[in-house]
Design an enzyme around this catalytic site. Structure first.
Site, PDB file in Angstrom:
ATOM      1  N   LYS A  15       8.897 -20.859  65.869  1.00  0.00           N
ATOM      2  CA  LYS A  15       7.954 -19.925  65.907  1.00  0.00           C
ATOM      3  C   LYS A  15       6.652 -20.093  66.313  1.00  0.00           C
ATOM      4  O   LYS A  15       6.006 -19.488  66.798  1.00  0.00           O
ATOM      5  CB  LYS A  15       8.273 -19.285  64.389  1.00  0.00           C
ATOM      6  CG  LYS A  15       9.561 -18.959  63.927  1.00  0.00           C
ATOM      7  CD  LYS A  15       9.541 -18.219  62.435  1.00  0.00           C
ATOM      8  CE  LYS A  15       9.341 -19.341  61.540  1.00  0.00           C
ATOM      9  NZ  LYS A  15      10.081 -20.316  61.147  1.00  0.00           N
ATOM     10  N   ARG A  91       8.963 -13.028  54.514  1.00  0.00           N
ATOM     11  CA  ARG A  91      10.126 -13.888  54.149  1.00  0.00           C
ATOM     12  C   ARG A  91      11.060 -13.359  53.323  1.00  0.00           C
ATOM     13  O   ARG A  91      12.081 -14.093  52.957  1.00  0.00           O
ATOM     14  CB  ARG A  91       9.421 -15.251  53.643  1.00  0.00           C
ATOM     15  CG  ARG A  91       8.813 -16.140  54.473  1.00  0.00           C
ATOM     16  CD  ARG A  91       9.483 -17.380  54.772  1.00  0.00           C
ATOM     17  NE  ARG A  91       9.408 -18.459  54.962  1.00  0.00           N
ATOM     18  CZ  ARG A  91       8.484 -19.303  55.539  1.00  0.00           C
ATOM     19  NH1 ARG A  91       7.589 -18.662  56.222  1.00  0.00           N
ATOM     20  NH2 ARG A  91       8.198 -20.727  55.189  1.00  0.00           N
ATOM     21  N   ARG A 125       9.137 -33.696  63.890  1.00  0.00           N
ATOM     22  CA  ARG A 125       8.336 -32.942  64.205  1.00  0.00           C
ATOM     23  C   ARG A 125       6.781 -33.629  63.495  1.00  0.00           C
ATOM     24  O   ARG A 125       6.918 -34.238  62.610  1.00  0.00           O
ATOM     25  CB  ARG A 125       8.339 -31.531  63.581  1.00  0.00           C
ATOM     26  CG  ARG A 125       7.040 -30.663  63.400  1.00  0.00           C
ATOM     27  CD  ARG A 125       7.412 -29.318  63.108  1.00  0.00           C
ATOM     28  NE  ARG A 125       7.728 -28.970  61.807  1.00  0.00           N
ATOM     29  CZ  ARG A 125       7.717 -27.687  61.320  1.00  0.00           C
ATOM     30  NH1 ARG A 125       7.896 -26.572  62.109  1.00  0.00           N
ATOM     31  NH2 ARG A 125       8.081 -27.357  60.162  1.00  0.00           N
ATOM     32  N   ARG A 157       4.185 -33.047  58.325  1.00  0.00           N
ATOM     33  CA  ARG A 157       3.930 -32.251  57.457  1.00  0.00           C
ATOM     34  C   ARG A 157       4.563 -32.806  56.127  1.00  0.00           C
ATOM     35  O   ARG A 157       5.751 -33.414  56.107  1.00  0.00           O
ATOM     36  CB  ARG A 157       4.430 -30.918  57.887  1.00  0.00           C
ATOM     37  CG  ARG A 157       3.824 -29.839  58.421  1.00  0.00           C
ATOM     38  CD  ARG A 157       4.172 -28.679  58.643  1.00  0.00           C
ATOM     39  NE  ARG A 157       5.149 -28.020  57.718  1.00  0.00           N
ATOM     40  CZ  ARG A 157       5.458 -26.745  57.890  1.00  0.00           C
ATOM     41  NH1 ARG A 157       5.196 -26.054  58.957  1.00  0.00           N
ATOM     42  NH2 ARG A 157       5.879 -26.145  56.859  1.00  0.00           N
ATOM     43  N   ARG A 168      14.099 -25.338  51.816  1.00  0.00           N
ATOM     44  CA  ARG A 168      13.311 -24.122  52.785  1.00  0.00           C
ATOM     45  C   ARG A 168      14.479 -23.551  53.422  1.00  0.00           C
ATOM     46  O   ARG A 168      14.230 -22.261  53.455  1.00  0.00           O
ATOM     47  CB  ARG A 168      12.268 -24.865  53.556  1.00  0.00           C
ATOM     48  CG  ARG A 168      10.996 -25.443  52.823  1.00  0.00           C
ATOM     49  CD  ARG A 168      10.102 -26.287  53.354  1.00  0.00           C
ATOM     50  NE  ARG A 168       9.848 -26.103  54.965  1.00  0.00           N
ATOM     51  CZ  ARG A 168       9.723 -26.733  55.947  1.00  0.00           C
ATOM     52  NH1 ARG A 168       9.816 -28.041  55.679  1.00  0.00           N
ATOM     53  NH2 ARG A 168       9.333 -26.490  57.197  1.00  0.00           N
TER      54      ARG A 168
HETATM   55  P1  AMP Z   1       5.962 -22.428  57.151  1.00  0.00           P
HETATM   56  O1  AMP Z   1       4.786 -23.096  57.667  1.00  0.00           O
HETATM   57  O2  AMP Z   1       5.827 -21.016  57.782  1.00  0.00           O
HETATM   58  O3  AMP Z   1       7.247 -23.137  57.137  1.00  0.00           O
HETATM   59  O4  AMP Z   1       5.498 -22.280  55.585  1.00  0.00           O
HETATM   60  C1  AMP Z   1       5.485 -23.432  54.646  1.00  0.00           C
HETATM   61  C2  AMP Z   1       5.495 -23.145  53.166  1.00  0.00           C
HETATM   62  O5  AMP Z   1       4.386 -22.041  52.984  1.00  0.00           O
HETATM   63  C3  AMP Z   1       6.644 -22.388  52.648  1.00  0.00           C
HETATM   64  O6  AMP Z   1       7.884 -23.234  52.540  1.00  0.00           O
HETATM   65  C4  AMP Z   1       6.306 -21.583  51.470  1.00  0.00           C
HETATM   66  O7  AMP Z   1       6.127 -22.639  50.488  1.00  0.00           O
HETATM   67  C5  AMP Z   1       4.899 -21.057  52.266  1.00  0.00           C
HETATM   68  N1  AMP Z   1       5.134 -19.771  52.832  1.00  0.00           N
HETATM   69  C6  AMP Z   1       4.692 -19.526  53.944  1.00  0.00           C
HETATM   70  N2  AMP Z   1       4.715 -18.066  54.299  1.00  0.00           N
HETATM   71  C7  AMP Z   1       5.384 -17.508  53.207  1.00  0.00           C
HETATM   72  C8  AMP Z   1       5.881 -16.179  52.787  1.00  0.00           C
HETATM   73  N3  AMP Z   1       5.605 -15.414  53.643  1.00  0.00           N
HETATM   74  N4  AMP Z   1       6.215 -15.944  51.775  1.00  0.00           N
HETATM   75  C9  AMP Z   1       6.226 -17.103  50.565  1.00  0.00           C
HETATM   76  N5  AMP Z   1       5.879 -18.326  50.803  1.00  0.00           N
HETATM   77  C10 AMP Z   1       5.496 -18.723  52.223  1.00  0.00           C
END
Ligand code: AMP
Length: 215
Positions: A15, A91, A125, A157, A168
């Site tokens: 993404k 999400r 990654r 990360r 996740r």
């Molecule tokens: P990502 O970089 O999109 O994988 O997001 C990393 C982390 O941020 C996720 O595992 C959640 O803890 C938090 N997060 C990001 N976007 C959301 C969302 N839309 N709703 C809730 N938590 C989020």
């Protein structure tokens, strides 16, 4: 043209990579809620320290907090003029419904990559701490581990650990798949094969967007 696009896909489906490529092509701002939260953590704000526990464990933040972040971001001039490429939001079904209450959406793209493949991608990654550019151990920056784009430090990360990855991916199946279904029901979803070279995946997404937007 203002493009209003949502990008869905498992963690590691591409993404972030696709959003960066599509932002160049369409001029719509890439809005990654994960990047915004990581920035808040890095800045050490009070909100950032609350968010950190969620990020580290791989749990989702509450919908109301996320809606506050998105509503605030949507008020900026770039979104009003050029639309958005939303990466990592919505999400949950609650977030999807709240989003559709404040904006229309041109298309939701689901980047399909099997679980076994994302597990492998996530463990290799690496990301730039400064500009969020994405690399991997197989394709590091030219000078390891300094970002080719901005010279920032490229790291793994904190939530790309086996335990957080498991949590996740579980949250994705439980909370996000029903949100994707909502866009499918509304005739707004297209599913794209996310395997292969990033540029080839971009071509597939661009073809889907152009078919929809010029239809
Ligand atoms: P990502 O970089 O999109 O994988 O997001 C990393 C982390 O941020 C996720 O595992 C959640 O803890 C938090 N997060 C990001 N976007 C959301 C969302 N839309 N709703 C809730 N938590 C989020």
């Amino acid at each position: 043209m203002a493009l209003k696009l949502l990008l869905f896909g498992r963690q590691g489906a591409g993404k972030g990579t696709q959003s960066a490529l599509l932002a160049k092509q369409y001029g719509a701002p890439h809005i990654s809620t994960g990047d915004m939260l990581r920035e808040a953590v890095a800045e050490g704000t009070e909100f950032g320290s609350q968010a950190q526990a969620y990020l580290d464990s791989g749990s989702l933040l509450p919908d109301e907090i996320m809606m506050g972040i998105i509503t605030e971001r949507f008020a900026h001039a770039d979104v009003r003029a050029n639309g958005f490429l939303l990466d990592g939001f919505p999400r949950t079904v609650g977030q999807a419904e709240a989003l559709l209450a404040i904006t229309d959406v041109d298309l939701a793209v689901n980047i399909e990559v099997p679980r076994e493949v994302v597990l492998e991608r996530l463990s290799s990654r690496r990301v730039c701490k400064n500009c969020n550019a994405i690399y991997s151990t197989a394709e590091p920056p030219t000078s390891p581990w300094t970002c080719d784009v901005c010279g920032g430090e490229v790291v793994q990360r904190a939530d790309d650990t086996p335990e957080a990855i498991g949590r996740r991916l579980e949250a994705y199946e439980r909370d996000t798949v029903p949100a994707i279904d909502l866009f499918e029901t509304r005739g707004l979803l297209v599913t794209i094969d996310g395997l292969g070279r990033p540029e080839d995946v971009t071509d597939r997404i661009v073809a889907a967007i152009d078919a929809r937007v010029s239809a």
